[in-house]
Structures are given as C-alpha cells and as structure tokens.
Design an enzyme around this catalytic site. Structure first.
Site, PDB file in Angstrom:
ATOM      1  N   GLU A 141       1.000   4.270   7.218  1.00  0.00           N
ATOM      2  CA  GLU A 141      -0.018   3.804   6.278  1.00  0.00           C
ATOM      3  C   GLU A 141      -0.555   4.980   5.442  1.00  0.00           C
ATOM      4  O   GLU A 141      -0.347   6.154   5.808  1.00  0.00           O
ATOM      5  CB  GLU A 141      -1.170   3.159   7.061  1.00  0.00           C
ATOM      6  CG  GLU A 141      -0.755   1.928   7.877  1.00  0.00           C
ATOM      7  CD  GLU A 141      -0.486   0.693   7.025  1.00  0.00           C
ATOM      8  OE1 GLU A 141      -0.013   0.815   5.875  1.00  0.00           O
ATOM      9  OE2 GLU A 141      -0.737  -0.410   7.535  1.00  0.00           O
TER      10      GLU A 141
ATOM     11  N   ASP B 167       0.818  -1.222   0.000  1.00  0.00           N
ATOM     12  CA  ASP B 167       0.000   0.000   0.000  1.00  0.00           C
ATOM     13  C   ASP B 167       0.854   1.276   0.000  1.00  0.00           C
ATOM     14  O   ASP B 167       0.328   2.369   0.181  1.00  0.00           O
ATOM     15  CB  ASP B 167      -0.977   0.006   1.191  1.00  0.00           C
ATOM     16  CG  ASP B 167      -0.270  -0.005   2.543  1.00  0.00           C
ATOM     17  OD1 ASP B 167       0.983   0.022   2.574  1.00  0.00           O
ATOM     18  OD2 ASP B 167      -0.973  -0.040   3.575  1.00  0.00           O
TER      19      ASP B 167
END
Ligand code: PGA
Length: 270
Positions: free
Chosen positions: A153, A146
């Site tokens: 994140e 990702d």
C-alpha cells in the site's frame, strides 16, 4: 551482447508500455510473453497475482495448453486469517481460476500462509523459498486504484520484503465486492515486498478500465514515490505494462508508447 529471441534478452532497461484497444487484446500480449518464457524455460519460476485483472490472463493460459509440469509459482499475497479453504482466500482463487485447470505439481505452488502462527518467520521462509527456487523469472502484477502492487500500500518501503501489511480503507472498499460486505474484508495481509518484486527478472503489469487510469499514469509518468508503490517499477530493467485504452487514458505520452510498440523491430515483437 544479449542473445536475441531468448529469455536472456529480457534486460531491456526501459518500461515498455503496451496499449491495446481492449483488455482481451492486452491480455493476449501478456499471455504470449508467458507462453514464450515457458517454452524457452520449462522450469521457469512464475510470480502470480490475484484479483479481477489476471482472470482473463489465466483463462487464456489455460486455453493455450502450456506445459506446466516443471513450473514453480509464487503468489504475491494472501489475507491474514483466511484459511486456504476459505472461499475468498487467494489459495481458493488460484485453485479455482488456474491450478485446477492445468497440470502443475502442487509441490511447486507457493502462496503466503495467512494462518501462520509466526508471521515474521513464515515471511522470511517465503523469501528463502523464492531464493532457493532460483528467483522469480516473471512476475505478474495488477495495480490497485491506490497504486499498490501486491498489497504494498502507499508509503510501503520501496525496499520492502515479504511481510505483514495493513490494507488501506480504499483497498478494503475495492475488494468488498468479493466478500459481500466491506466489514468482512480482512484488515491485514501478507505480501511480497517492493524489494522482492524488484528482484523478479521480468515484471508484467496489467491494468484495465478507467478506474486504474490515474494510478497507471502516476506509476508510469509520475515521480518515483512510495505514495504510488508501482512507480518503483520505473527502476526495474524489464517491466512490460499491458493496458487497455481506458487504463491508458491519463497517460500524457500515450501516442509515443503506441508508436514505439507498433514500430518495434521484428525480433523484439511478442
Ligand atoms: P483488481 O486488483 O485486479 O481486482 O482490480 C488489482 C490489485 O489490487 O492489484
């Protein structure tokens, strides 16, 4: 004028993309950068990473029999709730895959404390320790599917510091292989921030395999966006990206990067 062939020569101001046929060959290039740093600065401060990607790198560094006696290390991240003795903790990972094989002073080894009672205070303390050590000379990075670096994140602040972070479902799924089941993967972690990583004097990002190709292409050639936190490295003055051919397979300018690397002046080569 920067001194050639010296650690001071790191201020390159461009991301350097190093594409090699295999993960082994890409790792060899990365290991040489670290070996050179430790030779030129025996008391270097290294930022270290965990996961499958740096395993080959640690094996190669162990094989090179470098002098680690004065080296200080800071790891990127740790799971919240896992004690250092937990088999899946990053404390255990580092012990098994690097520290028990080299002569490093464990006093100089730093990994975020996943069991801290006061997490914000322990994160602030981690940042203070990095500063007190003189800052990180070279940070090793993997990249998540990702686009995360450390455990930053997507949508992490591009100025973030060490803090608690919630893992995405994709990351928990990706890391379930280490735990046996996705349900056992913690939801939270402590991670250095993007701002922390950006202050490292040099970053060395490694990525192997086709699953990383999209995240790598977005990080290197996409817009700078917190949706792909690694894309912030485009703003870093000295980042090397070491890829195997599969991780490089979605780069539009791969031929250019290969030509640049193959035609570097001798003094710049690693
Ligand atoms: P991996 O993880 O090396 O296990 O693929 C990379 C990362 O999450 O940074």
């Amino acid at each position: 004028m920067f001194a050639r062939n010296s650690v001071i020569a790191l201020a390159t101001f461009d991301m350097e993309i190093i594409i090699q046929p295999t993960a082994e060959a890409a790792t060899t290039r990365a290991a040489r950068v670290i070996a050179r740093l430790l030779r030129e600065k025996p008391n270097a401060v290294l930022g270290l990473a965990t996961g499958s990607t740096p395993l080959l790198l640690y094996r190669e560094l162990i094989r090179m029999k470098l002098d680690w006696r004065k080296v200080t290390t800071f790891n990127l991240d740790e799971y919240v709730g896992l004690a250092p003795t937990h088999p899946q903790s990053y404390h255990s990972f580092m012990r098994e895959n690097l520290f028990q094989h080299i002569k490093i002073s464990m006093r100089n080894v730093h990994i975020p404390d996943g069991m801290a009672k006061n997490i914000p205070a322990s994160c602030e303390n981690y940042e203070r320790k990095i500063t007190a050590a003189g800052g990180i000379d070279l940070q090793v990075l993997g990249i998540g599917t990702d686009g995360h670096i450390g455990f930053n994140e997507p949508t992490s602040s591009l100025a973030s510091r060490t803090r608690i972070k919630t893992l995405t479902q994709q990351t928990r799924r990706d890391n379930a292989r280490f735990f046996g089941s996705e349900a056992d993967v913690p939801h939270h972690c402590i991670t250095m921030g993007i701002g922390t990583i950006m202050e490292a004097r040099q970053n060395l990002l490694l990525a192997f395999g086709p699953k990383k190709a999209r995240a790598v292409a977005e990080a290197v050639e996409g817009p700078i966006t917190s949706i792909n936190p690694a894309s912030m490295l485009q703003m870093h003055p000295a980042t090397k990206v070491c890829l195997d051919k599969d991780a490089a397979s979605q780069l539009q300018r791969a031929d250019y990067y290969r030509w640049v690397y193959d035609n570097k002046p001798g003094w710049q080569q690693i």
